[in-house]
Design an enzyme around this catalytic site. Structure first.
Site, PDB file in Angstrom:
ATOM      1  N   GLY A 130      -9.153 -30.055 -35.300  1.00 37.01           N
ATOM      2  CA  GLY A 130      -8.227 -29.570 -36.322  1.00 37.01           C
ATOM      3  C   GLY A 130      -8.630 -29.987 -37.727  1.00 37.01           C
ATOM      4  O   GLY A 130      -9.640 -30.655 -37.952  1.00 37.01           O
ATOM      5  N   HIS A 174       1.338 -37.136 -41.949  1.00 42.07           N
ATOM      6  CA  HIS A 174       2.338 -37.848 -41.169  1.00 42.07           C
ATOM      7  C   HIS A 174       3.174 -38.699 -42.111  1.00 42.07           C
ATOM      8  O   HIS A 174       2.657 -39.250 -43.091  1.00 42.07           O
ATOM      9  CB  HIS A 174       1.700 -38.768 -40.121  1.00 42.07           C
ATOM     10  CG  HIS A 174       0.849 -38.053 -39.124  1.00 42.07           C
ATOM     11  ND1 HIS A 174       1.275 -36.934 -38.445  1.00 42.07           N
ATOM     12  CD2 HIS A 174      -0.407 -38.313 -38.679  1.00 42.07           C
ATOM     13  CE1 HIS A 174       0.316 -36.534 -37.629  1.00 42.07           C
ATOM     14  NE2 HIS A 174      -0.720 -37.342 -37.757  1.00 42.07           N
ATOM     15  N   ALA A 226       2.830 -33.665 -34.024  1.00 45.10           N
ATOM     16  CA  ALA A 226       3.677 -34.240 -35.076  1.00 45.10           C
ATOM     17  C   ALA A 226       4.795 -33.246 -35.368  1.00 45.10           C
ATOM     18  O   ALA A 226       4.561 -32.178 -35.939  1.00 45.10           O
ATOM     19  CB  ALA A 226       2.859 -34.514 -36.326  1.00 45.10           C
ATOM     20  N   CYS A 268      -3.226 -27.904 -42.255  1.00 46.24           N
ATOM     21  CA  CYS A 268      -4.126 -27.445 -41.189  1.00 46.24           C
ATOM     22  C   CYS A 268      -5.183 -26.464 -41.707  1.00 46.24           C
ATOM     23  O   CYS A 268      -5.786 -25.720 -40.923  1.00 46.24           O
ATOM     24  CB  CYS A 268      -3.339 -26.829 -40.043  1.00 46.24           C
ATOM     25  SG  CYS A 268      -2.167 -27.984 -39.305  1.00 46.24           S
TER      26      CYS A 268
END
Length: 238
Positions: free
Chosen positions: A90, A95, A175, A191
């Site tokens: 990815g 986070h 997540a 992403c």
């Protein structure tokens, strides 16, 4: 096949500390598998599912592009955030507080040896959890993770995913934004996908805050059913 999964809720934990802990558990499972093969043993391999909330941090996967982080180190520091290049698949991910990060460290030989199926099952755990809140979450073709309003101009991601696997042992994971500060997503191209928004469960429900512990229990319930797993809860300090 051992389908017992040791579940540990680590609370709020530094990203690097947790990554190191994941690597320790990951290596212990692989070492057991190597020992079994070399010595023709049948030692059982362990499985783990970690839940954690991280302080603000951005991570870039092996195939990621640094250009998808839109700020420099000084600006990250000003926002109280850190940055790591890591060994999952990815691109870039954020986070932070109010987000449930789930790290399944599983020996898939105990379940099924199919990474595609594994990713779809992780997505399904989240999809079924969100369904309990009246949200129709779904997959977006070619884009791992869980989304809302796929195929419309209002498509938005609510859960990111990225995993690593070796010898059928997994690490990293998902997540899920529950009470996340969405402003931190503006500092990156989530992403690596341009033009797509990000959302959080509390925003979708129009609530100031969703009970994150209840969400965790729902995730565990659906994980247990899909993976036909039984959880053993441990409150072990890292």
């Amino acid at each position: 096949m051992n389908k017992l999964v040791i579940h540990k809720d680590l609370g709020v934990k530094d990203y690097k500390e947790t990554w190191d802990y994941q690597e320790l558990l990951f290596k212990s499972i692989i070492d057991t598998k190597i020992k079994n093969r070399r010595e023709e043993l049948t030692l059982s391999t362990a499985n783990y599912l970690l839940f954690v909330e991280h302080p603000h941090v951005y991570t870039l996967g092996k195939s990621g592009d640094m250009d998808n982080l839109l700020v420099d180190q000084a600006q990250l520091a000003a926002k109280g955030a850190t940055f790591y290049k890591i060994n999952r698949g990815g691109d870039i991910t954020y986070h932070g507080p109010g987000q449930i990060v789930g790290y399944p460290i599983l020996d898939l030989d105990n379940f099924f040896t199919d990474i595609h199926k594994y990713l779809r099952f992780l997505e399904e755990v989240v999809i079924l959890t969100l369904d309990e809140y009246g949200l129709k979450a779904e997959r977006s073709k070619g884009e791992t993770g869980v989304w809302l309003d796929v195929g419309t101009p209002f498509a938005r991601k609510i859960c990111a995913m990225g995993v690593r696997a070796s010898r059928w042992v997994t690490m990293h994971g998902f997540a899920l934004n529950v009470n996340a500060d969405l402003g931190y997503f503006d500092l990156m191209i989530p992403c690596g996908i341009k033009g797509k928004a990000v959302t959080s469960l509390n925003v979708e429900l129009g609530q100031k805050e969703v009970d994150i512990e209840v969400v965790k229990e729902k995730l565990l319930k659906h994980f247990s059913v899909l993976f036909e797993a039984e959880f053993i809860k441990e409150e072990t300090e890292v």
